[in-house]
Design a protein around this motif. Sequence first.
Motif: not given
Length: 370
Positions: A190-217
């Motif tokens: 028996f070979r189970p059917r494996q549907a491709p999984e894609r996990l996606r998540l997004g977050l807004p950044i307020e105020p927009p970040a010009e430096d990389l450190e807030p992006l790392r957080f």
Amino acid sequence: MPLGSAHRLVPEATFIEPDPDADRATVEAAFETLGTFSPGVAGSADPLDSAFGLFEVQVDGLEALWGAEPVLVDRLAVALGRALAGQGSGDAEDLRAGIAGTRFTATVAAVLARPGAPNLIPPGGEAAFLAPHPSGLLTQDPDVRARLTRFGLRRIGAVAELDRTALVARFGEEGARIHARARGEELEPFRPRQAPERLRLGLPIEPPAEDLEPLRFVLHRLATALTDQLTARGLAAGRARLHLDLDLAFALAGTEGEVDVEQRFPEPTADAEAIERLLFARLERTPPPAAVARLVLELDGTAPAAGQQLPLFTPQAARGARLEWQLARLALTFGEDRVRRVEVTDPEAPLAERRWAWRPVIAGDRGVAP
């Protein structure tokens, strides 16, 4: 056959135009419903497949969750009927179900069952159940079916009484298959059917970040949330995609409003820290051209997570895997063309320089930064 011929043969019939997309959507909805009961689900979503409409569900070990097998079948039928009715395709009363120790026997039991009355074959009773039924059920090959009838093997029980070698000599691999099926044995796992999984998540950044450190957080929060989902599913991701929405208020003229980056991992992983470090190294190498207003992380290429035996007396467990990740980060920092790994290609080559070759640290590494 031509539609006109069908009308002449069955003038009272109602003919429906084929809609493969709708049929495929109906079956996908059924797969999703069945997946809530068992992790092992198999079947075809191709309307042109001869097995279309046949759903296989692995029910071993599910009694503690859903009750005995008859109760589980009733639950599956009700849930599946609701899913199909929601797609305009029927209800639980139209479903036929069979349970047996082998996939073939379960399929025959379902075909012979009455709607709403599942056919349950007791353990070890597969051969006795199949014996009185036509031998043509054992194979889809019309030539093999005709030859079985010509030899007087009209019932499955008669085929089961033959020696396996005789069937293999006459029918080859198909002979071995029909012999096993007739005796209630299973050759095809028996070979189970494996549907491709894609996990996606997004977050807004307020105020927009010009430096990389807030992006790392923000990246840390996204990676942690998504890897928790992977761990709960027993999966690991093979690559990540970063999508950055930019704030162009103070950007140079002609700057694109989006940046997309794809990064393959040295090995499938559900380690949030490793994913965060590798992606942040990618951002350090190629910083965004403007302030970032939103960050989206998607993990893809999922597969079952592989276990790893940890040594008792060696503190540096999995050091080889960690080395691959360190090399990947170095390649992103100093350039892929400056960091390579050696792979032995032909240890018996007469010339030493032909026994090995340079290879990229991450095979198939790709990135797009518009």
